[in-house]
Design an enzyme around this catalytic site. Structure first.
Site, PDB file in Angstrom:
ATOM      1  N   HIS A   1       0.830  -1.356  -3.642  1.00 22.99           N
ATOM      2  CA  HIS A   1       0.840   0.081  -3.348  1.00 22.99           C
ATOM      3  C   HIS A   1      -0.498   0.419  -2.722  1.00 22.99           C
ATOM      4  CE1 HIS A   1       4.532   1.986  -5.195  1.00 22.99           C
ATOM      5  NE2 HIS A   1       4.763   0.690  -5.032  1.00 22.99           N
ATOM      6  N   GLU A   2      -0.513   1.510  -1.947  1.00 24.43           N
ATOM      7  CA  GLU A   2      -1.690   1.801  -1.101  1.00 24.43           C
ATOM      8  C   GLU A   2      -2.062   0.514  -0.348  1.00 24.43           C
ATOM      9  OE1 GLU A   2      -1.991   2.299  -4.576  1.00 24.43           O
ATOM     10  OE2 GLU A   2      -0.942   4.173  -4.282  1.00 24.43           O
TER      11      GLU A   2
ATOM     12  N   GLU B   1       4.180  -0.250  -0.533  1.00 27.51           N
ATOM     13  CA  GLU B   1       4.441   1.177  -0.367  1.00 27.51           C
ATOM     14  C   GLU B   1       4.140   1.497   1.092  1.00 27.51           C
ATOM     15  OE1 GLU B   1       3.411   4.997  -3.166  1.00 27.51           O
ATOM     16  OE2 GLU B   1       1.792   3.738  -2.489  1.00 27.51           O
TER      17      GLU B   1
ATOM     18  N   GLU C   1       7.692   9.213  -5.484  1.00 30.29           N
ATOM     19  CA  GLU C   1       6.771   9.880  -6.410  1.00 30.29           C
ATOM     20  C   GLU C   1       6.335  11.264  -5.914  1.00 30.29           C
ATOM     21  OE1 GLU C   1       3.854   6.771  -6.360  1.00 30.29           O
ATOM     22  OE2 GLU C   1       2.614   7.780  -4.876  1.00 30.29           O
TER      23      GLU C   1
HETATM   24  C1  NOJ Z   1       0.239   5.397  -6.895  1.00 31.49           C
HETATM   25  C2  NOJ Z   1       1.398   4.453  -6.831  1.00 31.49           C
HETATM   26  O1  NOJ Z   1       2.143   4.666  -5.665  1.00 31.49           O
HETATM   27  C3  NOJ Z   1       2.248   4.654  -8.056  1.00 31.49           C
HETATM   28  O2  NOJ Z   1       3.410   3.868  -7.982  1.00 31.49           O
HETATM   29  C4  NOJ Z   1       1.435   4.337  -9.283  1.00 31.49           C
HETATM   30  O3  NOJ Z   1       2.193   4.641 -10.411  1.00 31.49           O
HETATM   31  C5  NOJ Z   1       0.163   5.182  -9.304  1.00 31.49           C
HETATM   32  N1  NOJ Z   1      -0.538   5.098  -8.075  1.00 31.49           N
HETATM   33  C6  NOJ Z   1      -0.743   4.737 -10.428  1.00 31.49           C
HETATM   34  O4  NOJ Z   1      -1.398   3.586 -10.090  1.00 31.49           O
END
Ligand code: NOJ
Length: 666
Positions: free
Chosen positions: A449-450, A468, A474
């Site tokens: 992610h990121e 991601e 989210e």
């Molecule tokens: C952003 C992420 O996209 C998400 O999936 C994650 O739960 C949170 N950061 C916490 O790390």
């Protein structure tokens, strides 16, 4: 497999006699002759142009670099050698949206040499595929132990204007923005994939492939419809630091006659190296539940508190849900020390990757999971403190391996890595590659992610499952949310790069246990359709498990595969609608996902993709009459009927809605 099409044009003789003409030009056609690249050296300056049939796509555009001290490598060249070869091979994906992929192209390789006393060489390799074109630069080792690239001069001079779908580069939330649609002639500097419906009628998309030890390329509009490579810099301003030689990623342009054909183009994967791993038995595409959505909607906290999500007790309950719902993977976030209520703020957070939170026992949880046939998915949130993470990465990954964990999600929340470097500069590119290689050492698959953008690494490293790199589900939990057209754009933009962990499947789209006024801007049936439309080898079942338990629509989520034999796009308009069908790799069943933006639509689906002369049971999950994305959105109408490949099936999608179908071979 490489076949010499024509002997090398040895121009050496002409050069030695100082007779090279002012203009040298060479054409390259794709195997079906539709895509064409013309290379030209005009008074020492290299250019390329691209056409598709009679249509010119890229007008003559310059090539080259600027190194440190304004040292330009872009003119005063002569051609030393040109060579045309062809290649045709069919290879198999370890997992993917299609099992067998054909890699068929013609290549022109041009070796340039500066005429000045430097006599530096620069090779440009062009490849023409039936679904687009690509080229890259190779700067060989030539007497210097370091070369710093300050600018890449590659131009992409679009012949025609057109509608572009884009997100701006150089923003603090990386790639997590809504996509804007506007004419190419109004762009600023944008990320790739940059997808365009050209005025010439073609759908095209710019991106890059095999990005390693280099900076990501963004695209900057210089004037009119002329674009130029804009490499993401280091904090000190250098774009790329090299040890004296470099090979750039492939600069790619997918070219299609319909937007749907962009989705079934495998050009990016074909430009990556083949699978590095001999043993891939530990890599398993899967669907997963999580202790996750609860944190995003405010039911649980990531950090130690009376509502902490990752406690041993809650983990046991979720493992029981996995068993009951028939889902064999569970993601647990927030199990380790280092989480604070300010975890998402830009700071050098000190996460610990081996120490558990007080109420969490990793060994007990993984053992209990094992006894129920469930695999735990590990989580590493780095908070973008890369120094802290790399100091612990081996121990952290070893701990997972010791506990029988095979998959890890890794987050890089923050605007800059180490509060300093862009995620998508060369520093970031090398960091993500290092993490991927380290994970492979511990037989861990990775879900970043990121992340940085995907450029097809999954072919070489099939433990690179998904990432991601766009606004995922989210955002519906804690922001104004993603509008209904968001998932009608992503397949043509972000997903052209590769699989995304979008985390679909929120069936309680009203988010009853969430923050006041927050909801998911789709119908529940559209959430089901996302599993077919948005390809990923790992798909989260993002909702709270209690929202699945006893919900008849969950049957589709239990059934839908994550690994496919084949994929077809039946109809598509960017930002409007898309209908995708995929065939399960391990059965004779097909699955359909169809979704729309804010508009309701009816489609007549030609079922000729099914096997002839057999009957299938179509299990249909549709929007109930009267539902829209903001009214009765949770209502799914489930029906079934027998169908054959000669049938036409009518499906109705409500505003912001969708349809999901399993075609079960009888
Ligand atoms: C952003 C992420 O996209 C998400 O999936 C994650 O739960 C949170 N950061 C916490 O790390």
């Amino acid at each position: 497999m490489i076949k010499q099409l024509s002997t090398a044009f040895l121009l050496l003789l002409l050069i030695s006699c100082n007779q090279q003409p002012k203009k040298v030009s060479q054409e390259l056609n794709s195997p079906n002759s539709k895509n064409n690249i013309t290379f030209e050296l005009n008074n020492g300056v290299p250019f390329y142009s691209v056409s598709h049939g009679e249509k010119s796509v890229i007008s003559p555009s310059k090539l080259g670099f600027v190194f440190k001290n304004n040292d330009s490598l872009s003119s005063n060249f002569e051609v030393i050698k040109m060579e045309t070869t062809s290649f045709d091979e069919t290879w198999e994906q370890v997992w993917g949206e299609k099992k067998s992929i054909q890699n068929n192209y013609n290549q022109l390789s041009v070796l340039l040499q500066e005429k000045s006393e430097n006599k530096r060489n620069l090779e440009v390799q062009f490849r023409a595929f039936d679904d687009g074109i690509a080229f890259r630069y190779i700067y060989p080792e030539q007497g210097k132990d370091s070369v710093f690239i300050m600018d890449e001069l590659t131009q992409f001079n679009l012949k025609d204007d057109g509608d572009a779908w884009w997100i701006g580069a150089y923003q603090d939330n990386r790639y997590e923005y809504l996509t804007t649609k506007s004419p190419v002639s109004t762009l600023d500097t944008v990320h790739t994939p940059l997808t365009i419906n050209s005025e010439n009628g073609l759908s095209i998309s710019f991106h890059e492939a095999n990005l390693k030890d280099f900076a990501s390329m963004t695209l900057e509009r210089t004037n009119g419809t002329n674009l130029k490579s804009n490499l993401v810099p280091w904090a000190d301003g250098d774009k790329v630091k090299t040890n004296g030689s470099f090979t750039t990623p492939w600069r790619t342009l997918q070219i299609a006659e319909t937007p749907g054909d962009l989705i079934t183009s495998y050009l990016i994967l074909n430009l990556n190296d083949s699978n590095k791993f001999e043993d891939t038995s530990w890599i398993k595409p899967h669907k997963y539940l999580g202790i996750w959505w609860g944190m995003h909607i405010g039911k649980y906290s990531f950090w130690e508190s009376p509502i902490q999500g990752a406690t041993t007790t809650n983990a046991f309950e979720h493992i029981d849900y996995c068993e009951k719902l028939g889902i064999d993977h569970l993601l647990i976030e927030g199990w380790n020390k280092g989480w604070t209520p300010a975890w998402y703020e830009n700071a050098m957070h000190q996460f610990n990757f081996t120490k558990e939170a007080d109420n969490f026992d990793l060994e007990k949880v993984t053992e209990y999971a094992k006894s129920k046939g469930v695999s735990i998915i590990g989580y590493h949130e780095t908070g973008s403190n890369i120094i802290n993470y790399l100091a612990q990465i081996d121990e952290g990954m070893e701990l997972y391996q010791k506990n029988g964990i095979h998959d890890v999600k890794i987050g890089q929340v923050g605007s800059r890595l180490n509060m300093k470097e862009w995620h998508h500069g060369q520093f970031g590119v090398n960091y993500y590659r290092q993490v991927l290689e380290t994970a492979a050492k511990y037989q861990l698959t990775v879900n970043f992610h990121e992340p940085i953008k995907d450029t097809g690494e999954r072919r070489t490293y099939p433990n690179m499952m998904a990432r991601e790199g766009a606004r995922g589900q989210e955002y519906n939990a804690w922001s104004d949310g993603n509008p209904p057209n968001h998932t009608a754009i992503l397949p043509f933009t972000r997903f052209l790069a590769g699989p995304m962990d979008f985390t679909p499947g929120v069936l309680d789209v009203e988010i009853k246990q969430g923050y006041e006024g927050r909801d998911v801007h789709t119908t529940a049936a559209k959430q089901l359709a996302l599993y077919v439309v948005l390809y990923s080898p790992i798909q989260m079942l993002a909702d709270l498990p209690e929202n699945y338990d006893g919900n008849p629509a969950f049957k589709f989520l239990q059934d839908v595969p994550v690994d496919w034999e084949d994929t077809k796009v039946l109809n598509a308009e960017i930002g409007e609608y898309i209908t995708t069908v995929r065939k399960d790799k391990y059965s004779d069943d097909w699955y359909l996902g169809s979704l729309t933006n804010e508009e309701s639509r009816s489609f007549h689906i030609d079922l000729s993709f099914l096997d002839k002369d057999v009957t299938y049971e179509a299990q249909i999950y549709a929007d109930e009459i009267g539902t829209t994305w903001n009214k009765n959105a949770t209502k799914v109408a489930i029906t079934s009927k027998e169908v054959k490949s000669s049938d036409i099936l009518k499906i109705n999608l409500s505003e912001g809605g969708g349809t999901a179908i399993r075609f079960k071979k009888l």
